[in-house]
Design a protein around this motif. Structure first.
Motif, PDB file in Angstrom:
ATOM      1  N   TYR A 124      29.186  90.458  66.899  1.00 53.92           N
ATOM      2  CA  TYR A 124      30.045  90.512  68.068  1.00 53.92           C
ATOM      3  C   TYR A 124      31.487  90.680  67.630  1.00 53.92           C
ATOM      4  O   TYR A 124      31.858  90.343  66.512  1.00 53.92           O
ATOM      5  CB  TYR A 124      29.916  89.220  68.875  1.00 53.92           C
ATOM      6  N   SER A 125      32.317  91.168  68.515  1.00 57.15           N
ATOM      7  CA  SER A 125      33.756  91.174  68.280  1.00 57.15           C
ATOM      8  C   SER A 125      34.306  89.855  68.793  1.00 57.15           C
ATOM      9  O   SER A 125      33.682  89.165  69.584  1.00 57.15           O
ATOM     10  CB  SER A 125      34.419  92.352  68.978  1.00 57.15           C
ATOM     11  N   GLY A 126      35.488  89.537  68.332  1.00 62.07           N
ATOM     12  CA  GLY A 126      36.096  88.289  68.774  1.00 62.07           C
ATOM     13  C   GLY A 126      36.157  87.285  67.648  1.00 62.07           C
ATOM     14  O   GLY A 126      35.146  86.983  67.022  1.00 62.07           O
ATOM     15  N   SER A 127      37.349  86.782  67.364  1.00 60.66           N
ATOM     16  CA  SER A 127      37.539  85.907  66.213  1.00 60.66           C
ATOM     17  C   SER A 127      36.730  84.619  66.323  1.00 60.66           C
ATOM     18  O   SER A 127      36.390  84.001  65.311  1.00 60.66           O
ATOM     19  CB  SER A 127      39.020  85.581  66.035  1.00 60.66           C
ATOM     20  N   TYR A 128      36.416  84.207  67.561  1.00 59.77           N
ATOM     21  CA  TYR A 128      35.657  82.964  67.744  1.00 59.77           C
ATOM     22  C   TYR A 128      34.386  82.962  66.908  1.00 59.77           C
ATOM     23  O   TYR A 128      34.015  81.945  66.315  1.00 59.77           O
ATOM     24  CB  TYR A 128      35.311  82.796  69.226  1.00 59.77           C
ATOM     25  N   TYR A 129      33.711  84.092  66.873  1.00 62.21           N
ATOM     26  CA  TYR A 129      32.422  84.165  66.176  1.00 62.21           C
ATOM     27  C   TYR A 129      32.585  84.123  64.669  1.00 62.21           C
ATOM     28  O   TYR A 129      31.665  83.730  63.948  1.00 62.21           O
ATOM     29  CB  TYR A 129      31.680  85.437  66.579  1.00 62.21           C
ATOM     30  N   TYR A 130      33.739  84.528  64.167  1.00 63.17           N
ATOM     31  CA  TYR A 130      33.926  84.656  62.731  1.00 63.17           C
ATOM     32  C   TYR A 130      34.596  83.433  62.115  1.00 63.17           C
ATOM     33  O   TYR A 130      34.534  83.249  60.910  1.00 63.17           O
ATOM     34  CB  TYR A 130      34.771  85.896  62.418  1.00 63.17           C
ATOM     35  N   ARG A 131      35.246  82.618  62.934  1.00 59.89           N
ATOM     36  CA  ARG A 131      36.004  81.493  62.397  1.00 59.89           C
ATOM     37  C   ARG A 131      35.167  80.249  62.135  1.00 59.89           C
ATOM     38  O   ARG A 131      35.563  79.373  61.377  1.00 59.89           O
ATOM     39  CB  ARG A 131      37.139  81.143  63.353  1.00 59.89           C
ATOM     40  N   GLY A 132      34.025  80.154  62.772  1.00 58.79           N
ATOM     41  CA  GLY A 132      33.240  78.934  62.668  1.00 58.79           C
ATOM     42  C   GLY A 132      32.286  78.951  61.494  1.00 58.79           C
ATOM     43  O   GLY A 132      31.590  79.942  61.259  1.00 58.79           O
ATOM     44  N   GLU A 133      32.224  77.845  60.772  1.00 55.77           N
ATOM     45  CA  GLU A 133      31.327  77.753  59.633  1.00 55.77           C
ATOM     46  C   GLU A 133      29.872  77.914  60.044  1.00 55.77           C
ATOM     47  O   GLU A 133      29.067  78.444  59.274  1.00 55.77           O
ATOM     48  CB  GLU A 133      31.528  76.409  58.928  1.00 55.77           C
ATOM     49  N   SER A 134      29.547  77.484  61.227  1.00 57.48           N
ATOM     50  CA  SER A 134      28.151  77.540  61.669  1.00 57.48           C
ATOM     51  C   SER A 134      27.644  78.968  61.855  1.00 57.48           C
ATOM     52  O   SER A 134      26.437  79.185  61.973  1.00 57.48           O
ATOM     53  CB  SER A 134      27.975  76.753  62.964  1.00 57.48           C
ATOM     54  N   SER A 135      28.554  79.943  61.879  1.00 56.89           N
ATOM     55  CA  SER A 135      28.137  81.342  62.015  1.00 56.89           C
ATOM     56  C   SER A 135      27.615  81.927  60.699  1.00 56.89           C
ATOM     57  O   SER A 135      27.058  83.022  60.695  1.00 56.89           O
ATOM     58  CB  SER A 135      29.322  82.201  62.485  1.00 56.89           C
ATOM     59  N   TYR A 136      27.804  81.199  59.625  1.00 57.46           N
ATOM     60  CA  TYR A 136      27.464  81.720  58.300  1.00 57.46           C
ATOM     61  C   TYR A 136      26.257  80.995  57.720  1.00 57.46           C
ATOM     62  O   TYR A 136      26.183  79.775  57.744  1.00 57.46           O
ATOM     63  CB  TYR A 136      28.665  81.583  57.371  1.00 57.46           C
ATOM     64  N   ASN A 137      25.335  81.778  57.194  1.00 57.27           N
ATOM     65  CA  ASN A 137      24.102  81.230  56.641  1.00 57.27           C
ATOM     66  C   ASN A 137      24.156  81.034  55.124  1.00 57.27           C
ATOM     67  O   ASN A 137      23.411  80.220  54.580  1.00 57.27           O
ATOM     68  CB  ASN A 137      22.930  82.171  56.949  1.00 57.27           C
ATOM     69  N   TYR A 138      24.997  81.817  54.468  1.00 56.17           N
ATOM     70  CA  TYR A 138      25.009  81.818  53.008  1.00 56.17           C
ATOM     71  C   TYR A 138      26.406  81.510  52.497  1.00 56.17           C
ATOM     72  O   TYR A 138      27.393  82.009  53.040  1.00 56.17           O
ATOM     73  CB  TYR A 138      24.551  83.193  52.483  1.00 56.17           C
ATOM     74  N   TRP A 139      26.464  80.702  51.443  1.00 53.65           N
ATOM     75  CA  TRP A 139      27.737  80.249  50.884  1.00 53.65           C
ATOM     76  C   TRP A 139      27.709  80.360  49.374  1.00 53.65           C
ATOM     77  O   TRP A 139      26.676  80.114  48.731  1.00 53.65           O
ATOM     78  CB  TRP A 139      28.002  78.796  51.275  1.00 53.65           C
ATOM     79  N   GLY A 140      28.878  80.704  48.815  1.00 56.88           N
ATOM     80  CA  GLY A 140      29.022  80.669  47.379  1.00 56.88           C
ATOM     81  C   GLY A 140      29.386  79.272  46.903  1.00 56.88           C
ATOM     82  O   GLY A 140      29.541  78.358  47.714  1.00 56.88           O
ATOM     83  N   GLN A 141      29.545  79.149  45.602  1.00 53.46           N
ATOM     84  CA  GLN A 141      29.819  77.832  45.014  1.00 53.46           C
ATOM     85  C   GLN A 141      31.300  77.496  45.007  1.00 53.46           C
ATOM     86  O   GLN A 141      31.686  76.366  44.754  1.00 53.46           O
ATOM     87  CB  GLN A 141      29.263  77.773  43.577  1.00 53.46           C
ATOM     88  N   GLY A 142      32.140  78.486  45.253  1.00 53.49           N
ATOM     89  CA  GLY A 142      33.578  78.262  45.321  1.00 53.49           C
ATOM     90  C   GLY A 142      34.298  78.605  44.030  1.00 53.49           C
ATOM     91  O   GLY A 142      33.719  78.545  42.943  1.00 53.49           O
ATOM     92  N   THR A 143      35.564  78.967  44.167  1.00 57.36           N
ATOM     93  CA  THR A 143      36.426  79.233  43.015  1.00 57.36           C
ATOM     94  C   THR A 143      37.779  78.586  43.276  1.00 57.36           C
ATOM     95  O   THR A 143      38.308  78.661  44.386  1.00 57.36           O
ATOM     96  CB  THR A 143      36.554  80.747  42.748  1.00 57.36           C
ATOM     97  N   GLN A 144      38.319  77.936  42.270  1.00 57.35           N
ATOM     98  CA  GLN A 144      39.561  77.173  42.426  1.00 57.35           C
ATOM     99  C   GLN A 144      40.771  78.099  42.338  1.00 57.35           C
ATOM    100  O   GLN A 144      40.889  78.915  41.415  1.00 57.35           O
ATOM    101  CB  GLN A 144      39.656  76.109  41.334  1.00 57.35           C
ATOM    102  N   VAL A 145      41.659  77.943  43.287  1.00 61.00           N
ATOM    103  CA  VAL A 145      42.960  78.619  43.266  1.00 61.00           C
ATOM    104  C   VAL A 145      44.031  77.538  43.266  1.00 61.00           C
ATOM    105  O   VAL A 145      44.052  76.688  44.161  1.00 61.00           O
ATOM    106  CB  VAL A 145      43.136  79.548  44.482  1.00 61.00           C
ATOM    107  N   THR A 146      44.899  77.569  42.270  1.00 60.48           N
ATOM    108  CA  THR A 146      45.982  76.607  42.159  1.00 60.48           C
ATOM    109  C   THR A 146      47.294  77.358  42.073  1.00 60.48           C
ATOM    110  O   THR A 146      47.466  78.209  41.202  1.00 60.48           O
ATOM    111  CB  THR A 146      45.803  75.705  40.930  1.00 60.48           C
ATOM    112  N   VAL A 147      48.200  77.045  42.992  1.00 59.06           N
ATOM    113  CA  VAL A 147      49.509  77.689  43.030  1.00 59.06           C
ATOM    114  C   VAL A 147      50.562  76.641  42.688  1.00 59.06           C
ATOM    115  O   VAL A 147      50.716  75.658  43.417  1.00 59.06           O
ATOM    116  CB  VAL A 147      49.783  78.310  44.407  1.00 59.06           C
ATOM    117  N   SER A 148      51.269  76.861  41.605  1.00 55.19           N
ATOM    118  CA  SER A 148      52.293  75.902  41.180  1.00 55.19           C
ATOM    119  C   SER A 148      53.648  76.300  41.754  1.00 55.19           C
ATOM    120  O   SER A 148      53.952  77.472  41.941  1.00 55.19           O
ATOM    121  CB  SER A 148      52.362  75.859  39.654  1.00 55.19           C
ATOM    122  N   SER A 149      54.436  75.274  42.018  1.00 45.93           N
ATOM    123  CA  SER A 149      55.770  75.525  42.604  1.00 45.93           C
ATOM    124  C   SER A 149      56.823  75.733  41.530  1.00 45.93           C
ATOM    125  O   SER A 149      56.599  75.524  40.361  1.00 45.93           O
ATOM    126  CB  SER A 149      56.157  74.359  43.504  1.00 45.93           C
TER     127      SER A 149
END
Length: 128
Positions: free
Chosen positions: A103-128
């Motif tokens: 569907y179109s519309g950000s509502y459908y894309y913003r929610g975690e429940s719309s997604y079935n598959y997830w990666g393990q994650g990658t760390q991003v660190t931004v220093s000041s």
């Protein structure tokens, strides 16, 4: 079944850039919408950006608009997140996710429940 593997995270100074990649296994990648989420220490996971299966719909959270760009290459089974002008508040673990969203519309894309598959994650660190 789809498996997602993120890469490209790291440590960068404020104002710098990183490009995250998320490679998917399986032949159905091109049929899934893909999203990027992030979770900072002590905070809930939040939506960052999403792209529909055919790149026809793209959505961003307000705080990254103009700085981040999501894209995908269905021939390579890969979705990207180009992050420019990084800020310390962008520090988080970044996750990619895939879901059957047609569907179109950000509502459908913003929610975690719309997604079935997830990666393990990658760390991003931004220093000041």
């Amino acid at each position: 079944q789809v498996q997602l593997v993120e890469s490209g995270g790291g440590l960068v100074q404020a104002g710098g850039s990183l490009r995250l990649s998320c490679e998917a296994s399986g032949r159905t990648f091109s049929t899934y919408a893909m999203g990027w989420f992030r979770q900072a220490p002590g905070k809930e996971r939040e939506f960052v950006a999403a792209i529909s299966w055919n790149s026809g719909y793209i959505y961003y959270r307000d705080s990254v608009k103009g700085r981040f760009t999501i894209s995908r290459d269905n021939a390579k089974n890969t979705v990207y997140l180009q992050m420019n002008s990084l800020k310390p508040e962008d520090t988080a673990v970044y996750y990619c996710a895939g879901g059957s969203i047609y569907y179109s519309g950000s509502y459908y894309y913003r929610g975690e429940s719309s997604y079935n598959y997830w990666g393990q994650g990658t760390q991003v660190t931004v220093s000041s």
